[in-house]
Design a protein around this motif. Sequence first.
Motif, PDB file in Angstrom:
ATOM      1  N   UNK A   1      34.477  37.075  35.174  1.00  0.00           N
ATOM      2  CA  UNK A   1      34.303  37.217  33.727  1.00  0.00           C
ATOM      3  C   UNK A   1      35.404  38.088  33.136  1.00  0.00           C
ATOM      4  N   UNK A   2      35.368  38.215  31.820  1.00  0.00           N
ATOM      5  CA  UNK A   2      36.252  39.150  31.106  1.00  0.00           C
ATOM      6  C   UNK A   2      35.406  40.319  30.631  1.00  0.00           C
ATOM      7  N   UNK A   3      35.895  41.535  30.853  1.00  0.00           N
ATOM      8  CA  UNK A   3      35.261  42.738  30.321  1.00  0.00           C
ATOM      9  C   UNK A   3      36.306  43.500  29.507  1.00  0.00           C
ATOM     10  N   UNK A   4      35.944  43.833  28.278  1.00  0.00           N
ATOM     11  CA  UNK A   4      36.816  44.643  27.426  1.00  0.00           C
ATOM     12  C   UNK A   4      38.245  44.091  27.404  1.00  0.00           C
ATOM     13  N   UNK A   5      38.327  42.787  27.209  1.00  0.00           N
ATOM     14  CA  UNK A   5      39.604  42.102  27.051  1.00  0.00           C
ATOM     15  C   UNK A   5      40.499  42.203  28.279  1.00  0.00           C
ATOM     16  N   UNK A   6      39.886  42.291  29.453  1.00  0.00           N
ATOM     17  CA  UNK A   6      40.681  42.406  30.680  1.00  0.00           C
ATOM     18  C   UNK A   6      39.834  41.960  31.871  1.00  0.00           C
ATOM     19  N   UNK A   7      40.424  42.083  33.063  1.00  0.00           N
ATOM     20  CA  UNK A   7      39.639  41.798  34.273  1.00  0.00           C
ATOM     21  C   UNK A   7      38.638  42.921  34.503  1.00  0.00           C
ATOM     22  N   UNK A   8      37.466  42.623  35.069  1.00  0.00           N
ATOM     23  CA  UNK A   8      36.519  43.693  35.418  1.00  0.00           C
ATOM     24  C   UNK A   8      37.182  44.686  36.379  1.00  0.00           C
ATOM     25  N   UNK A   9      36.903  45.972  36.175  1.00  0.00           N
ATOM     26  CA  UNK A   9      37.535  46.999  36.997  1.00  0.00           C
ATOM     27  C   UNK A   9      37.288  46.814  38.485  1.00  0.00           C
ATOM     28  N   UNK A  10      36.067  46.466  38.851  1.00  0.00           N
ATOM     29  CA  UNK A  10      35.745  46.313  40.280  1.00  0.00           C
ATOM     30  C   UNK A  10      36.565  45.193  40.906  1.00  0.00           C
ATOM     31  N   UNK A  11      36.776  44.139  40.135  1.00  0.00           N
ATOM     32  CA  UNK A  11      37.528  42.997  40.657  1.00  0.00           C
ATOM     33  C   UNK A  11      39.020  43.328  40.740  1.00  0.00           C
ATOM     34  N   UNK A  12      39.534  44.032  39.736  1.00  0.00           N
ATOM     35  CA  UNK A  12      40.945  44.455  39.787  1.00  0.00           C
ATOM     36  C   UNK A  12      41.173  45.371  40.984  1.00  0.00           C
ATOM     37  N   UNK A  13      40.182  46.214  41.260  1.00  0.00           N
ATOM     38  CA  UNK A  13      40.259  47.094  42.419  1.00  0.00           C
ATOM     39  C   UNK A  13      40.376  46.279  43.708  1.00  0.00           C
ATOM     40  N   UNK A  14      39.572  45.225  43.806  1.00  0.00           N
ATOM     41  CA  UNK A  14      39.635  44.343  44.984  1.00  0.00           C
ATOM     42  C   UNK A  14      41.038  43.740  45.112  1.00  0.00           C
ATOM     43  N   UNK A  15      41.591  43.269  43.985  1.00  0.00           N
ATOM     44  CA  UNK A  15      42.920  42.653  44.031  1.00  0.00           C
ATOM     45  C   UNK A  15      43.970  43.679  44.452  1.00  0.00           C
ATOM     46  N   UNK A  16      43.815  44.925  43.994  1.00  0.00           N
ATOM     47  CA  UNK A  16      44.786  45.955  44.380  1.00  0.00           C
ATOM     48  C   UNK A  16      44.750  46.208  45.885  1.00  0.00           C
ATOM     49  N   UNK A  17      43.562  46.160  46.483  1.00  0.00           N
ATOM     50  CA  UNK A  17      43.467  46.329  47.928  1.00  0.00           C
ATOM     51  C   UNK A  17      44.175  45.188  48.646  1.00  0.00           C
ATOM     52  N   UNK A  18      44.147  43.995  48.085  1.00  0.00           N
ATOM     53  CA  UNK A  18      44.819  42.873  48.740  1.00  0.00           C
ATOM     54  C   UNK A  18      46.331  42.994  48.609  1.00  0.00           C
ATOM     55  N   UNK A  19      46.777  43.440  47.448  1.00  0.00           N
ATOM     56  CA  UNK A  19      48.218  43.562  47.231  1.00  0.00           C
ATOM     57  C   UNK A  19      48.755  44.767  48.001  1.00  0.00           C
ATOM     58  N   UNK A  20      47.911  45.770  48.199  1.00  0.00           N
ATOM     59  CA  UNK A  20      48.342  46.977  48.902  1.00  0.00           C
ATOM     60  C   UNK A  20      48.339  46.826  50.408  1.00  0.00           C
ATOM     61  N   UNK A  21      48.178  45.606  50.898  1.00  0.00           N
ATOM     62  CA  UNK A  21      48.170  45.367  52.335  1.00  0.00           C
ATOM     63  C   UNK A  21      49.515  45.800  52.941  1.00  0.00           C
TER      64      UNK A  21
END
Length: 192
Positions: free
Chosen positions: A85-105
């Motif tokens: 979903x969209x929260x506050x005109x952006x990605x949900x924080x929890x989901x962005x956090x997940x993506x950061x863990x994947x990129x930070x591999x």
Amino acid sequence: MSSTNSLPSRRVLLISGSLRHGSTNTAMLQTVVAIAPENVDAELYCGISELPYFEPDLDRHPLPQQVQGLRDAVRGADAILICTPEYAAALPGAFKNLLEWLIGDEHPRSMGAGKPVTWINVSTATTGAANAHESLRLVLRYAGANLVSEFNIPVARQLVGSDGLIADAGVRVAVQAALDALVDATNLAGSQ
Ligand SMILES: Cc1cc2nc3c(=O)[nH]c(=O)nc-3n(C[C@H](O)[C@H](O)[C@H](O)COP(=O)(O)O)c2cc1C
């Protein structure tokens, strides 16, 4: 019969950006699990709320167990299907956090290892949650993901049944097409 039935077995990891009980995004992914043909092992990732906040200092051996589990799940998949979903005109924080863990591999931009990634946008908002999906597009491009087409399949809350699934025939036809396209992309990418 799905066109994927004659293809080799494929593992698709499903990631929802919503933690909400009764989420339309999670219902969409649970419906993918329900309709997946025999040769597609569709697995819903359920650990998003257990992940620590991304912190580069934690991104070293031994990884937090939950992060290791996420990365193992992604590495073991032939393709990834996202629904957020969209929260506050952006990605949900929890989901962005997940993506950061994947990129930070340890392999920078690790989602870009040629793994096909797609998403289904279930928003019924007049904006179509365009900000979240533009943001997702940017993050996935940054990660070097092999982006397959995006799909817009609006899902109103009342379409989610008490079993957590979407029974609507039109939605199911559209979802099957999205899944088939993703699985076809794994064959083009030569995933093992
Ligand atoms: C705090 C909050 C902020 C939201 N912000 C937006 C928004 O910016 N744009 C939008 O389209 N919907 C927004 N919504 C609506 C949600 O995206 C919508 O309810 C969606 O269906 C939630 O997904 P889910 O059913 O998977 O939980 C917001 C909802 C909440 C609770």
